[in-house]
Design a protein around this motif. Structure first.
Motif, PDB file in Angstrom:
ATOM      1  N   CYS A 141       0.803  -1.229   0.000  1.00  0.00           N
ATOM      2  CA  CYS A 141       0.000   0.000   0.000  1.00  0.00           C
ATOM      3  C   CYS A 141       0.833   1.274   0.000  1.00  0.00           C
ATOM      4  O   CYS A 141       0.970   1.959   1.014  1.00  0.00           O
ATOM      5  CB  CYS A 141      -0.969  -0.014   1.182  1.00  0.00           C
ATOM      6  SG  CYS A 141      -2.141  -1.370   1.081  1.00  0.00           S
ATOM      7  N   ASP A 143      -1.124  -3.272  -3.862  1.00  0.00           N
ATOM      8  CA  ASP A 143      -1.314  -1.830  -3.988  1.00  0.00           C
ATOM      9  C   ASP A 143       0.031  -1.118  -4.154  1.00  0.00           C
ATOM     10  O   ASP A 143       0.411  -0.251  -3.384  1.00  0.00           O
ATOM     11  CB  ASP A 143      -2.134  -1.257  -2.820  1.00  0.00           C
ATOM     12  CG  ASP A 143      -3.596  -1.709  -2.874  1.00  0.00           C
ATOM     13  OD1 ASP A 143      -3.988  -2.292  -3.909  1.00  0.00           O
ATOM     14  OD2 ASP A 143      -4.329  -1.492  -1.905  1.00  0.00           O
ATOM     15  N   TYR A 167      -1.805   3.344  -6.957  1.00  0.00           N
ATOM     16  CA  TYR A 167      -3.248   3.585  -6.744  1.00  0.00           C
ATOM     17  C   TYR A 167      -3.788   4.232  -8.005  1.00  0.00           C
ATOM     18  O   TYR A 167      -3.497   5.391  -8.292  1.00  0.00           O
ATOM     19  CB  TYR A 167      -3.475   4.460  -5.496  1.00  0.00           C
ATOM     20  CG  TYR A 167      -3.399   3.642  -4.239  1.00  0.00           C
ATOM     21  CD1 TYR A 167      -2.164   3.281  -3.710  1.00  0.00           C
ATOM     22  CD2 TYR A 167      -4.539   3.174  -3.608  1.00  0.00           C
ATOM     23  CE1 TYR A 167      -2.082   2.490  -2.580  1.00  0.00           C
ATOM     24  CE2 TYR A 167      -4.467   2.385  -2.476  1.00  0.00           C
ATOM     25  CZ  TYR A 167      -3.236   2.045  -1.972  1.00  0.00           C
ATOM     26  OH  TYR A 167      -3.157   1.257  -0.868  1.00  0.00           O
ATOM     27  N   HIS A 225      -5.703  -2.131  -6.499  1.00  0.00           N
ATOM     28  CA  HIS A 225      -5.397  -0.808  -7.058  1.00  0.00           C
ATOM     29  C   HIS A 225      -4.353  -0.822  -8.169  1.00  0.00           C
ATOM     30  O   HIS A 225      -4.150   0.198  -8.815  1.00  0.00           O
ATOM     31  CB  HIS A 225      -4.983   0.156  -5.941  1.00  0.00           C
ATOM     32  CG  HIS A 225      -6.144   0.533  -5.074  1.00  0.00           C
ATOM     33  ND1 HIS A 225      -7.165   1.330  -5.523  1.00  0.00           N
ATOM     34  CD2 HIS A 225      -6.472   0.180  -3.809  1.00  0.00           C
ATOM     35  CE1 HIS A 225      -8.064   1.477  -4.562  1.00  0.00           C
ATOM     36  NE2 HIS A 225      -7.669   0.783  -3.518  1.00  0.00           N
ATOM     37  N   ASP A 253      -3.128  -4.461   3.071  1.00  0.00           N
ATOM     38  CA  ASP A 253      -4.417  -3.949   2.608  1.00  0.00           C
ATOM     39  C   ASP A 253      -5.198  -3.134   3.627  1.00  0.00           C
ATOM     40  O   ASP A 253      -5.925  -2.222   3.259  1.00  0.00           O
ATOM     41  CB  ASP A 253      -5.303  -5.098   2.107  1.00  0.00           C
ATOM     42  CG  ASP A 253      -6.574  -4.602   1.453  1.00  0.00           C
ATOM     43  OD1 ASP A 253      -6.494  -3.643   0.675  1.00  0.00           O
ATOM     44  OD2 ASP A 253      -7.639  -5.159   1.731  1.00  0.00           O
ATOM     45  N   HIS A 307      -4.031  -1.178   5.949  1.00  0.00           N
ATOM     46  CA  HIS A 307      -3.323   0.044   6.346  1.00  0.00           C
ATOM     47  C   HIS A 307      -3.256   0.146   7.867  1.00  0.00           C
ATOM     48  O   HIS A 307      -3.234   1.233   8.431  1.00  0.00           O
ATOM     49  CB  HIS A 307      -3.975   1.305   5.750  1.00  0.00           C
ATOM     50  CG  HIS A 307      -4.352   1.147   4.312  1.00  0.00           C
ATOM     51  ND1 HIS A 307      -5.418   1.782   3.733  1.00  0.00           N
ATOM     52  CD2 HIS A 307      -3.795   0.391   3.335  1.00  0.00           C
ATOM     53  CE1 HIS A 307      -5.499   1.448   2.467  1.00  0.00           C
ATOM     54  NE2 HIS A 307      -4.536   0.606   2.202  1.00  0.00           N
TER      55      HIS A 307
HETATM   56 FE   LIG Z   1      -4.221  -0.410  -0.068  1.00  0.00          FE
END
Ligand SMILES: [Fe+2]
Length: 510
Positions: free
Chosen positions: A148, A175, A178, A230, A409, A411
């Motif tokens: 992420c 991710d 994004y 993403h 995922d 966060h």
């Molecule tokens: Fe994410």
């Protein structure tokens, strides 16, 4: 990339006319290696080396339609006094002049240095390694767990500290970009427009790869990469391609192609060349497993590409389970039937003390208190309970020792014990915070933790990564969090640590 393999890709893409018979060496007005280097997909005898040639101004590229010859070198030392292997590879315009060198027949458990050359230009030097052989006695593995990274949110300084922690491998679990873009910020002064076609997805990857901290992390160690949503589009389910419009299928193929172009993946990941990316079942293959000697099996999973469509819709993906018809249907799958069978078979390995499943979201149930009842978030494993249950039953039936899920995922940092409905723990799980993505509702996290007694820790207050240390006796997770997203050199601290003793699927707070 071998010539015959190149032609296979091109034939499958129907674009063979774009290449010349021989590569060229263009006049280079500036450093074409500004996106850095990377290595990945390592085995005990092979590794993929990556770079991509990009001009300073992609809008005015004098070699935009030329196939280029790029030289590569593998050495035992960073000064390249002892070059072990060297060769030339073609960088195709069709693949954005990306370069994937698949080295085979390397000695196991060995470190190397590598670089690329074209004309007068030399790339940065990367460092990589092969894995121990499957039957080798190994007493440690240190893995960095990252996910992420949204550049608009801040800088990737967490990688500076991750490299300093001296990891053997980095596992990136989703991710990487994004796709929805970003408004201009201090970390991303020009912002990013949303990606929906090949040029757009390439721009997102390029923008990320220009970050010096991310480049340094790729150059430091080999990466194992998988994706989440993403890299393509928010909350998509990849499997039922027949349910997508041709525009959706083209968008997915563009996103998958850009991903391949920018990751250290072998050509064999493109199962039927580029054309295959628009067809059901002819995917970009990411999942696979590798042994880390006799210590651990690493199962890299793809939780996005083959999943069944969502059972229902809800506000931000949150639903009351009783209101979601079809949620429990046994034919719904998160991994797809082929990958699920492959994983279940692989868990028959009871020789090694640890089975590490590198996957995208959180496997453990997560009840979210809501209006006197609770809801679940159906884009994660809670949206595929039958699929999860099949996995847990196999772990229990086989008495798989040391099953540990490693994900991202959310966060947020989470540590959980994954239990059967009768309360028997069968696995443990660590979910690492985002590199720059922050928790959506950090103030709710303590309430959600309290509603899930199998979870021992949850914190959504900071970004960072997880450090996973594995020995024959125990596995340790350090949740490493950074104090700032505004610098490439943030302070880092360990927010919490847990250990798991071999053969005991329980968390011990340290
Ligand atoms: Fe994410």
């Amino acid at each position: 990339m071998q010539r015959r393999d190149l032609f296979r890709v091109l034939a499958a893409a129907g674009l063979g006319q774009l290449t010349s018979a021989h590569g060229a060496t263009p006049r280079l007005e500036a450093d074409p290696f500004q996106l850095g280097v990377a290595s990945g997909s390592p085995t005990a005898s092979s590794v993929v080396l990556w770079t991509r040639l990009m001009p300073l101004n992609p809008l005015n590229n004098p070699w935009a339609r030329e196939t280029l010859d790029v030289r590569w070198e593998l050495a035992a030392d960073p000064g390249f006094a002892q070059v072990l292997r060297a060769g030339t590879v073609q960088a195709l315009p069709l693949l954005a002049h990306s370069v994937h060198v698949e080295l085979q027949g390397l000695p196991a458990d060995t470190h190397f240095f590598y670089r690329f050359l074209i004309g007068d230009a030399t790339s940065p030097v990367g460092r990589t390694r092969t894995l121990p052989t499957a039957d080798q006695a190994v007493d440690r593995l240190r893995l960095g767990l990252a996910s992420c990274q949204r550049l608009g949110n801040g800088l990737f300084g967490a990688y500076t500290r991750l490299i300093e922690d001296g990891v053997d491998l980095i596992a990136f679990v989703g991710d990487y970009i994004y796709e929805s873009g970003a408004w201009p910020t201090a970390a991303l002064p020009r912002g990013l427009t949303p990606a929906s076609d090949l040029g757009g997805y390439r721009l997102h990857h390029e923008t990320h790869k220009l970050e010096p901290t991310l480049q340094a992390a790729h150059a430091a160690v080999p990466w194992l990469v998988t994706w989440d949503d993403h890299e393509v589009v928010n909350d998509y389910a990849g499997a039922p391609l027949q349910g997508l419009s041709s525009g959706d299928a083209r968008r997915r193929a563009a996103a998958y192609q850009a991903y391949y172009e920018h990751m250290p993946l072998p050509l064999s990941a493109l199962r039927r060349g580029l054309a295959g990316l628009t067809q059901t079942g002819d995917e970009l293959r990411l999942y696979g497993r590798q042994a880390w000697g006799r210590l651990a099996q690493l199962h890299l999973l793809d939780c996005r590409q083959y999943r069944s469509a969502p059972a229902c819709t809800g506000l931000r993906g949150l639903v009351a389970p009783d209101d979601c018809a079809g949620l429990q249907r046994p034919d719904r799958t998160l991994l797809g039937s082929e990958q699920e069978a492959w994983l279940l078979d692989g868990l028959a390995d009871t020789e090694r003390p640890w089975q590490l499943m590198l996957q995208t979201t959180m496997v453990a149930p997560r009840r979210i208190p809501f209006g006197g009842g609770h809801r679940v978030w159906i884009d994660g494993w809670d949206g595929y309970p039958a699929s999860r249950q099949r996995l847990l039953e196999r772990l229990q039936a086989q008495r798989t020792p040391g099953a540990v899920f490693l994900g991202g995922d959310l966060h947020e940092n989470w540590a959980t014990e994954i239990r059967q409905p009768d309360g028997k723990p069968v696995a443990t799980e660590f979910v690492g915070a985002g590199i720059t993505m922050k928790s959506f509702f950090p103030r709710m996290t303590p309430d959600i933790l309290a509603a899930n007694p199998h979870a021992r820790y949850a914190d959504g207050s900071a970004c960072g990564y997880a450090l996973i240390d594995v020995t024959p006796q125990r596995l340790r997770c350090d949740f490493r969090v950074v104090d700032s997203l505004a610098t490439n050199t943030p302070a880092v601290r360990t927010a919490a640590s847990f250990t798991v003793e071999a053969g005991q699927p329980r968390l011990v707070k340290t």
